[in-house]
Design a protein around this motif. Structure first.
Motif, PDB file in Angstrom:
ATOM      1  N   ALA A 174       0.844  -1.193   0.000  1.00  0.00           N
ATOM      2  CA  ALA A 174       0.000   0.000   0.000  1.00  0.00           C
ATOM      3  C   ALA A 174       0.879   1.242   0.000  1.00  0.00           C
ATOM      4  O   ALA A 174       1.834   1.356   0.773  1.00  0.00           O
ATOM      5  CB  ALA A 174      -0.896   0.001   1.236  1.00  0.00           C
ATOM      6  N   ASN A 175       0.531   2.203  -0.862  1.00  0.00           N
ATOM      7  CA  ASN A 175       1.303   3.429  -0.984  1.00  0.00           C
ATOM      8  C   ASN A 175       0.362   4.609  -1.079  1.00  0.00           C
ATOM      9  O   ASN A 175      -0.843   4.470  -0.845  1.00  0.00           O
ATOM     10  CB  ASN A 175       2.227   3.354  -2.210  1.00  0.00           C
ATOM     11  N   ARG A 176       0.917   5.777  -1.459  1.00  0.00           N
ATOM     12  CA  ARG A 176       0.112   7.003  -1.461  1.00  0.00           C
ATOM     13  C   ARG A 176      -1.046   6.946  -2.451  1.00  0.00           C
ATOM     14  O   ARG A 176      -2.116   7.483  -2.167  1.00  0.00           O
ATOM     15  CB  ARG A 176       0.993   8.204  -1.805  1.00  0.00           C
TER      16      ARG A 176
ATOM     17  N   GLU B 155      -4.521  10.131  -1.528  1.00  0.00           N
ATOM     18  CA  GLU B 155      -3.657  10.010  -0.365  1.00  0.00           C
ATOM     19  C   GLU B 155      -4.442  10.293   0.916  1.00  0.00           C
ATOM     20  O   GLU B 155      -5.310  11.159   0.966  1.00  0.00           O
ATOM     21  CB  GLU B 155      -2.473  10.976  -0.474  1.00  0.00           C
ATOM     22  N   SER B 156      -4.145   9.518   1.947  1.00  0.00           N
ATOM     23  CA  SER B 156      -4.751   9.617   3.278  1.00  0.00           C
ATOM     24  C   SER B 156      -6.195   9.129   3.307  1.00  0.00           C
ATOM     25  O   SER B 156      -6.840   9.211   4.336  1.00  0.00           O
ATOM     26  CB  SER B 156      -4.688  11.052   3.818  1.00  0.00           C
ATOM     27  N   HIS B 157      -6.723   8.659   2.186  1.00  0.00           N
ATOM     28  CA  HIS B 157      -8.070   8.083   2.179  1.00  0.00           C
ATOM     29  C   HIS B 157      -7.964   6.578   2.458  1.00  0.00           C
ATOM     30  O   HIS B 157      -7.004   5.929   2.039  1.00  0.00           O
ATOM     31  CB  HIS B 157      -8.763   8.307   0.829  1.00  0.00           C
TER      32      HIS B 157
ATOM     33  N   SER C 177     -12.011  -6.681   2.393  1.00  0.00           N
ATOM     34  CA  SER C 177     -10.724  -6.598   3.084  1.00  0.00           C
ATOM     35  C   SER C 177     -10.847  -5.702   4.309  1.00  0.00           C
ATOM     36  O   SER C 177     -11.839  -4.988   4.487  1.00  0.00           O
ATOM     37  CB  SER C 177      -9.664  -6.038   2.132  1.00  0.00           C
ATOM     38  N   ASP C 178      -9.858  -5.749   5.158  1.00  0.00           N
ATOM     39  CA  ASP C 178      -9.767  -4.762   6.227  1.00  0.00           C
ATOM     40  C   ASP C 178      -9.491  -3.393   5.612  1.00  0.00           C
ATOM     41  O   ASP C 178      -8.907  -3.292   4.519  1.00  0.00           O
ATOM     42  CB  ASP C 178      -8.646  -5.139   7.198  1.00  0.00           C
ATOM     43  N   PRO C 179      -9.878  -2.295   6.279  1.00  0.00           N
ATOM     44  CA  PRO C 179      -9.619  -0.971   5.682  1.00  0.00           C
ATOM     45  C   PRO C 179      -8.118  -0.719   5.560  1.00  0.00           C
ATOM     46  O   PRO C 179      -7.337  -1.049   6.454  1.00  0.00           O
ATOM     47  CB  PRO C 179     -10.292  -0.007   6.669  1.00  0.00           C
ATOM     48  N   ILE C 180      -7.745  -0.176   4.446  1.00  0.00           N
ATOM     49  CA  ILE C 180      -6.337   0.117   4.180  1.00  0.00           C
ATOM     50  C   ILE C 180      -6.235   1.582   3.769  1.00  0.00           C
ATOM     51  O   ILE C 180      -7.027   2.075   2.974  1.00  0.00           O
ATOM     52  CB  ILE C 180      -5.753  -0.813   3.086  1.00  0.00           C
ATOM     53  N   ALA C 181      -5.283   2.322   4.359  1.00  0.00           N
ATOM     54  CA  ALA C 181      -5.105   3.742   4.075  1.00  0.00           C
ATOM     55  C   ALA C 181      -4.044   3.923   2.995  1.00  0.00           C
ATOM     56  O   ALA C 181      -3.007   3.252   3.006  1.00  0.00           O
ATOM     57  CB  ALA C 181      -4.722   4.491   5.336  1.00  0.00           C
ATOM     58  N   ALA C 182      -4.330   4.806   2.063  1.00  0.00           N
ATOM     59  CA  ALA C 182      -3.364   5.138   1.013  1.00  0.00           C
ATOM     60  C   ALA C 182      -2.394   6.161   1.574  1.00  0.00           C
ATOM     61  O   ALA C 182      -2.627   7.378   1.510  1.00  0.00           O
ATOM     62  CB  ALA C 182      -4.083   5.678  -0.224  1.00  0.00           C
ATOM     63  N   LEU C 183      -1.298   5.674   2.165  1.00  0.00           N
ATOM     64  CA  LEU C 183      -0.311   6.535   2.815  1.00  0.00           C
ATOM     65  C   LEU C 183       1.087   6.157   2.356  1.00  0.00           C
ATOM     66  O   LEU C 183       1.345   5.024   1.960  1.00  0.00           O
ATOM     67  CB  LEU C 183      -0.403   6.391   4.346  1.00  0.00           C
ATOM     68  N   ASP C 184       1.960   7.134   2.452  1.00  0.00           N
ATOM     69  CA  ASP C 184       3.379   6.884   2.205  1.00  0.00           C
ATOM     70  C   ASP C 184       3.903   6.001   3.333  1.00  0.00           C
ATOM     71  O   ASP C 184       3.834   6.374   4.506  1.00  0.00           O
ATOM     72  CB  ASP C 184       4.111   8.215   2.170  1.00  0.00           C
ATOM     73  N   PRO C 185       4.412   4.792   3.039  1.00  0.00           N
ATOM     74  CA  PRO C 185       4.850   3.901   4.126  1.00  0.00           C
ATOM     75  C   PRO C 185       6.015   4.449   4.921  1.00  0.00           C
ATOM     76  O   PRO C 185       6.277   3.984   6.028  1.00  0.00           O
ATOM     77  CB  PRO C 185       5.219   2.614   3.385  1.00  0.00           C
TER      78      PRO C 185
ATOM     79  N   SER D 207       8.211   8.789  -1.096  1.00  0.00           N
ATOM     80  CA  SER D 207       8.590   7.563  -0.417  1.00  0.00           C
ATOM     81  C   SER D 207       9.722   6.879  -1.170  1.00  0.00           C
ATOM     82  O   SER D 207       9.744   6.873  -2.402  1.00  0.00           O
ATOM     83  CB  SER D 207       7.376   6.640  -0.342  1.00  0.00           C
ATOM     84  N   PRO D 208      10.688   6.265  -0.443  1.00  0.00           N
ATOM     85  CA  PRO D 208      11.761   5.518  -1.121  1.00  0.00           C
ATOM     86  C   PRO D 208      11.285   4.125  -1.535  1.00  0.00           C
ATOM     87  O   PRO D 208      11.976   3.133  -1.344  1.00  0.00           O
ATOM     88  CB  PRO D 208      12.859   5.464  -0.056  1.00  0.00           C
ATOM     89  N   ARG D 209      10.097   4.074  -2.088  1.00  0.00           N
ATOM     90  CA  ARG D 209       9.520   2.810  -2.548  1.00  0.00           C
ATOM     91  C   ARG D 209       8.480   3.165  -3.598  1.00  0.00           C
ATOM     92  O   ARG D 209       7.647   4.045  -3.389  1.00  0.00           O
ATOM     93  CB  ARG D 209       8.884   2.050  -1.374  1.00  0.00           C
TER      94      ARG D 209
END
Length: 1359
Positions: A285-287, A340-342, A363-371, A456-458
């Motif tokens: 999961a990413n931004r 992002e952040s949603h 699925s479980d809720p997953i946030a679109a965030l920079d890891p 993010s470095p990914r």
């Protein structure tokens, strides 16, 4: 410092975390060390200040702030771990002012540790922001550093040994395997006994699914109490399938139990649609993207899966959107375009040629965030319990350095996931990255993320070609510039689809228990990213394959549960990967489901049953567990009491549980032990016996009975069996007593006070184990055999059914007794030739089980009934719809026929005429008709005709007698002996009486032609009916309109043409016959004088009252009445005769008696008696009342109103200028409304027309100063809610001197006005079904109740 930096940033302006959001458009400028963001105005919601994460201690307050803008002003909802926050609980305070929103927790607890989300929305969209809250326990800060103490103890060489209390856990109730479907629920529970059971040392209950620990959540609910634990799955998905393990953990050890839970596919949305995918997982999961993977469903009977659809839904909404336009064929999909952040939910649906499956579990809720967002955060203590969170982006700097250590963390067909090490950077301005790619054999670098800066470095690089080599490199950048590129990666080749795995290898099935089988197989040679396996099962000989598991298993072995004991199964296996399912493996060899063989358990209860001084006779109980095979051998060891060396006392093994041990020393004390053996080997030794002294038995009492066993154990009873003693003492044994004692006590109580001579006894009321199935006894519906049947709930390897009569094994099968076993667990004892001696108690026991048995006692009386039923089944009677009959055909032929309810193609029959069999019969299977045609019927054919039928085991017979003395036979003979067939009566004249008591003469004619003529006669005089006979239908009818003595007589009918004449007649003449016939219509039931008539029943109704203009009329309604009937009226015991006071008469529908101008003296009991020479029928009604006038008697509410005109009768003649008064007497309940009309126009009361009502009964219209214009027709109308009446009066006015014609007093005609609504009329109480009354002006009142007078609505005349 960090805190100073935070304050500086606050002065310079608000920092927005959406600075590099991909949908933001901005321009950054540098102006006096300030950064200003310019972006276009947006109407959708947008967070200006986002939520920030906090870490606090328990019992302290915390407040989360955010600011949102948009038009119209957005509404904000709060969520905790994806679940909407319950504000009503009082634990949370939510405030809102303009676009600023806050969530306050006044007193935090550790339960408040969660991810909190604020979702803002208006007409133009939704946005969300998240923050984590961590609540720490204060007790954690008071931990003591034991390091120095440990070092000190180590140097002092002190060793501490901790001894834990050993808690023994024994499961009392265990959960069994569960077989359910999606959408259902399941509960697994276990209870246990703890020893010792200490309140402060209770074990921990841990639940696992496929060795993964489960915790209480929205998917599973766990309840644990003292000695009890339960796991509930409220809504099952295939994700819930697996091996569930309960581990009761103590510091002294672990007790464990496990069972398999199977979850099959639920009903599909459309027939043959695939099952839902499962095991949905979110990766990387990413931004702005996530990678979703899942496992495919099994397709045992459905068509192959064509692809999958991935859906997403933002947390806080219910709007699911499809992520891919076309089905994807592999079980992995990158979902891009996230905000992002949603936070989002995801689900997957499978597609085949029949339709789309149900969605998978979300699925479980997953946030679109920079890891790496949280990696760049750090906390600074300001004192107290609060932390301040800030970024490391603090120090001014130049362009950042180049990234390093770039590597590939995941490779797929169309994308790769890159990660790298960020450069050392201390600038104030934010830093981001650019990713570039190129083919491995070129240097044409292409930037991947031109529109979306990456912080993010990914990063995942999408849209790559399958099986192609690429190189990648990364550049870092800020507002000051871009760094040099990193070192490129080595050539990286994207994956290429290799296809599904190859088929698994050989499948081997081995026995495990009596309901489960262990399946093992070889892994496929080409796994191709194998995910797992699906196992299918099928009963031997069928092709109905079903799934054994509905969730892929990774191991190459699986235990298939829930199978039928004794049934043979075949198994196969399929391998799956993200592309799909492999081919099926080869089918396993058929395997019958039985328990695996093990050695038997130890024998027990070694007893001494006789001793002669040099030898001892021993007996023992067989092992409780046979190991799945019959016990073949026993071995006995002995030793001297006090020694440890055991010696075998016999070389060949024993087959019986009774053995004499010889060669003993008299007076010696010995101990014994026994072993049991089966095909699997030798079991463990029994517990050694008690000390037995070798002394000869010389006492006079008998020795003990032995081999005591229990059977037929039920809720409140069981049967005890034993063997007679070997040592009888000084005399023969005369009986037995049975004693019992509660376990753990020595208080023995005798059950039977009277001895029993049997070797068995039924004990009641002292045991309550689970209920078992019982023996049933029925008579077989096909064979008539008496069958005892028993189904065992447990069958082990080598188990057999043993049937006994009166608890003695049945060994004599010479009288047609047979024992059959069906489906391995059902046994039947069949009596093919039962007789009256086969009563008694029949019992059955199942060997190699825990004492499963049952019995059935049949008495002599019950046996007699069953023998009679058996005889009826073995000698059935074929039911007939109609008996043997005949029909006259043309040219002297006769058809004999009968009809059975049902016949088969194997039916046989015989036809006999005077005991002589005739041939030539035929039958119709569809109708069941069997017939015989006789070509010519003559006097020689007089006699008895019989038809015999046999169909399978059923028989039937029917007989028809045709003799010369019968009119029917003479008739047949007359018709059939004519050379030319003539017209004739097929049915002679008969009387038919209808439900309305109408009388009709009916006959049937046959063999007619166009010229045939039909005539009716009465007393030899021809009758011309209104309707000509219908010769075409062959039925002729003559209705008698009014049956009386005048119409009685001899009736005759003739049918004739040029071929001949036939005649039929009926005699209904004579007063005696007429009276009997008349009584049918009045009140008699069916009269045998007229067998063709239908009995009309009791047609004379109860007496009812009707009011007339002159008095009260008593009516007795009948379906048929004439004046010739002998009908007498009585008042009390006095006979009433026709007079001016009592008018007796009637109509064709009723008999009447009218009382003219009734008075008080006319009260009393009135009766009507209808008589004939045989019997009489009486109907009565009482007219009486205390303190009432006769005119008030029983006016039922709801009848219409009655009134009469007395003072002036129409026409009314008046002269000019005189006064005219029109007066009527009226009554009704409720009180009627009176209105007057003149020539159809309502009269308005004034000085000329005066309307009055005197005493509520006398209505008047007075015309003052009568003139010529007052001539005309006057009408009086009275009404209430039940209806009304009206009367017309003609008034003629003449001048003085004109001749006035004579006016004759006439009764004013009345008109009935029906009620506007239907009115329920009262019914009589003594007779439930009186004859319907004819139409009349007055309704039928109910009969007066006992002790109350009947009421009449008719008033008296005014004198």
């Amino acid at each position: 410092t960090d805190s100073v930096t935070m304050s500086v940033w606050s002065k310079r302006g608000t920092y927005n975390q959406e600075y590099y959001h991909k949908q933001s458009q901005y321009v950054t400028t540098k102006m006096k060390e300030k950064y200003v963001r310019e972006e276009p105005m947006i109407r959708g919601p947008s967070f200006v200040v986002r939520l920030r994460s906090h870490t606090v201690y328990e019992n302290t307050p915390i407040k989360l702030f955010c600011t949102v803008e948009g038009f119209p002003l957005p509404l904000v909802k709060w969520y905790k771990d994806g679940v909407i926050l319950d504000i009503s609980s009082g634990r949370y305070l939510v405030t809102s002012k303009g676009g600023s929103h806050a969530l306050e927790i006044p007193r935090c607890t550790t339960d408040d540790t969660a991810m909190y989300t604020a979702v803002a929305g208006n007409l133009h969209g939704q946005v969300s922001t998240q923050a984590s809250v961590i609540v720490k326990s204060k007790s954690s800060t008071s931990a003591v550093n034991f390091t120095n103490l440990f070092i000190y103890l180590q140097f002092e060489l002190i060793t501490i040994s901790v001894q834990y209390t050993k808690i023994n856990i024994s499961f009392v109730e265990k959960f069994e395997p569960v077989f359910a479907s999606e959408g259902g629920s399941a509960s697994l529970s276990a209870s246990m006994v703890l020893e010792p059971n200490l309140a402060n040392l209770q074990p921990e209950a841990q639940w696992y699914r496929d060795d993964v620990r489960l915790f209480d959540s929205k998917w599973v609910k766990i309840e644990t109490g003292r000695g009890f634990t339960k796991l509930t799955i409220p809504n099952l998905y295939k994700d819930d399938e697996g091996v569930y393990t309960l581990r009761m953990v103590t510091k002294g050890g672990i007790a464990e139990h496990r069972a398999f839970v199977s979850v099959a596919d639920g009903p599909p949305p459309v027939p043959n649609a695939p099952g839902a995918p499962m095991d949905l997982r979110i990766h990387d999961a990413n931004r702005d993207y996530v990678i979703v993977s899942w496992k495919p469903p099994n397709t045992t009977t459905e068509g192959p899966i064509l692809g999958y659809f991935v859906d997403k839904c933002e947390v806080g909404t219910e709007n699911w959107t499809q992520c891919n336009d076309h089905p994807i064929k592999i079980c992995k999909y990158p979902v891009s375009g996230l905000f992002e952040s949603h936070s989002y939910y995801f689900r997957v649906r499978a597609v085949n040629s029949h339709g789309i499956s149900k969605p998978s579990r979300i699925s479980d809720p997953i946030a679109a965030l920079d890891p790496t967002e949280f990696e760049r955060l750090h906390a600074k203590k300001l004192g107290g319990n609060l932390d301040v969170v800030s970024y490391h982006d603090v120090v001014e700097g130049k362009p950042p350095g180049a990234p390093s250590g770039i590597r590939v963390s995941e490779i797929d067909r169309t994308y790769v996931v890159l990660s790298w090490k960020a450069p050392a950077y201390g600038g104030k301005a934010p830093m981001w990255y650019y990713i570039e790619k190129c083919l491995a054999n070129s240097e044409a670098w292409q930037r991947v993320n031109t529109q979306v800066p990456v912080r993010s470095p990914r990063y995942a690089v999408f849209d790559l070609a399958e099986g192609t080599e690429y190189k990648f490199r990364v550049l870092s950048a800020n507002i000051h510039g871009t760094s040099a590129p990193s070192e490129p990666t080595r050539p990286i080749t994207t994956q290429q689809i290799k296809g599904v795995p190859s088929a698994p290898g050989q499948v081997v099935a081995t026995r495990q228990t009596d309901t489960s089988v262990l399946i093992q197989w070889a892994a496929p040679k080409e796994p191709n990213n194998l995910i797992g396996y699906y196992i299918d099962q099928c009963v031997k000989g069928s092709k109905d394959w079903t799934s054994s598991n509905h969730k892929p298993r990774k191991e190459t072995r699986f235990v298939v549960s829930g199978l039928t004991t004794g049934e043979s199964y075949v198994f196969r296996v399929q391998a799956i990967n993200e592309i799909g399912l492999s081919d099926e493996s080869q089918e396993s060899s058929p395997l019958s489901v039985k328990a695996a063989l093990t050695t038997p358990s130890a024998p027990y209860n070694i007893a001494l049953i006789n001793c002669d001084g040099t030898s001892m006779v021993l007996s023992w109980k067989k092992p409780l567990q046979s190991g799945g095979a019959p016990i073949k051998e026993y071995y006995v060891d002995k030793r001297r009491s006090g020694t440890s060396m055991w010696r075998e006392v016999h070389i060949p093994p024993l087959s019986e549980r009774l053995y004499r041990v010889g060669g003993l020393t008299e007076g010696g004390v010995y101990q014994f032990q026994v072993y049991a053996a089966n095909l699997a080997g030798l079991g463990p030794a029994s517990k050694h016996s008690a000390d037995f002294t070798c002394e000869a038995w010389t006492f006079p009492e008998p020795g003990p009975a032995y081999d005591l066993t229990f059977c037929e154990v039920r809720d409140d009873s069981f049967v005890v069996e034993w063997q007679k003693p070997l040592y009888t003492g000084s005399g023969p044994i005369t009986g037995y007593h049975v004693e019992y004692a509660k376990t753990g006590t020595s208080d023995w109580v005798t059950f039977n006070e009277t001895t029993t001579t049997n070797h068995f006894l039924k004990v009641s009321g002292h045991l309550k184990p689970p209920s078992l199935k019982e023996v049933s006894c029925v008579v077989d519906e096909k064979t008539g055999d008496i069958v005892f049947s028993f189904e065992s709930c447990q069958m082990n390897f080598g188990s057999k059914f043993v049937w006994k009569k009166d608890y003695m094994e049945i060994t004599d099968f010479s009288k047609g007794v047979e024992i059959k076993t069906e489906a391995t667990r059902i046994s039947k004892l069949i009596f093919k030739n039962p007789d009256k001696d086969d009563f008694g108690t029949f019992s059955v026991a199942v060997t190699n089980t825990s004492g499963i048995s049952s019995s059935y006692s049949i008495t002599a009386e019950e046996l007699v009934k069953m023998l009679a039923l058996s005889h009826d089944i073995r000698h059935p009677i074929i039911p007939l719809k109609s008996e043997l009959s005949y029909k006259i055909l043309e040219r002297g032929r006769m058809r004999f026929w009968l009809q059975a309810e049902e016949i088969s193609s194997n039916v046989t029959y015989k036809f006999f005429a005077n005991d002589k069999e005739l041939s030539g019969m035929g039958h119709n299977i569809s109708t069941g008709v069997i017939e015989f045609i006789m070509d010519h019927f003559t006097t020689e054919n007089e006699g008895t005709y019989t038809c015999q039928i046999r169909d399978g085991g059923g028989k039937a017979q029917s007989t028809l007698v045709l003799i010369g003395d019968s009119e029917r036979f003479r008739r047949l003979l007359y018709i059939n002996t004519r050379a030319v067939p003539s017209p004739h009566f097929s049915e002679f004249l008969s009387l038919q009486i209808g439900d309305d008591c109408s009388v009709t003469l009916v006959c049937k004619v046959a063999n007619l032609k166009k010229e045939s003529e039909f005539h009716w006669y009465r007393e030899d005089k021809e009758i011309i009916p209104d309707v000509k006979p219908d010769l075409g239908a062959g039925v002729c009818k003559l209705p008698i309109k009014l049956f009386s003595l005048k119409t009685a007589g001899i009736y005759k009918a003739t049918i004739s043409d040029d071929r001949g004449t036939d005649m039929s007649q009926i005699d209904i003449s004579g007063k005696e016959k007429y009276e009997k016939f008349s009584l049918i219509f009045v009140c008699a039931p069916f009269n045998p004088l007229f067998p063709s008539s239908r009995p009309p029943g009791a047609s004379a109704g109860e007496l009812v009252i009707s009011c007339t203009a002159t008095g009260i009329q008593l009516q007795c309604h009948m379906k048929y009445y004439t004046a010739e009937m002998d009908i007498v009226w009585f008042k009390g015991a006095s006979k009433l005769c026709h007079s001016d006071k009592h008018v007796i008469g009637g109509t064709p529908a009723m008999a009447t008696m009218e009382i003219i101008e009734p008075e008080e003296k006319d009260k009393g009991m009135y009766s009507v008696v209808i008589t004939n020479s045989e019997n009489s029928h009486k109907r009565s009604l009482e007219l009486s009342g205390e303190g009432q006038s006769l005119y008030d008697i029983n006016i039922p509410r709801g009848i219409v109103i009655y009134f009469n005109l007395f003072k002036h009768h129409s026409p009314s003649v008046r002269t000019l200028y005189s006064t005219l008064s029109l007066t009527c007497t009226v009554c009704g309940d409720p009180k009627p409304h009176v209105s007057w009309m003149r020539n159809g126009v309502e009269v308005e009361p004034d000085e000329k027309f005066v309307v009055s009502m005197d005493q509520g009964r006398f209505a008047s219209l007075t015309i003052k100063g009568v003139v010529m214009e007052d001539s005309g027709r006057y009408s009086m109308i009275i009404q209430n809610k039940y209806g009304g009446e009206s009367v017309d009066i003609l008034v003629s006015v003449y001048r003085h001197g004109e001749k006035i014609p004579d006016a004759k007093p006439l009764m004013a005609p009345k008109t009935i006005i029906p009620p506007k609504l239907p009115i329920e009329m009262p019914q009589t109480k003594t007779q439930p079904a009186p004859s319907p009354a004819p139409a009349a002006q007055s309704p039928t009142p109910s009969r007066a109740a006992a002790g109350k007078a009947a009421k009449s609505p008719t008033p008296s005349r005014r004198k």
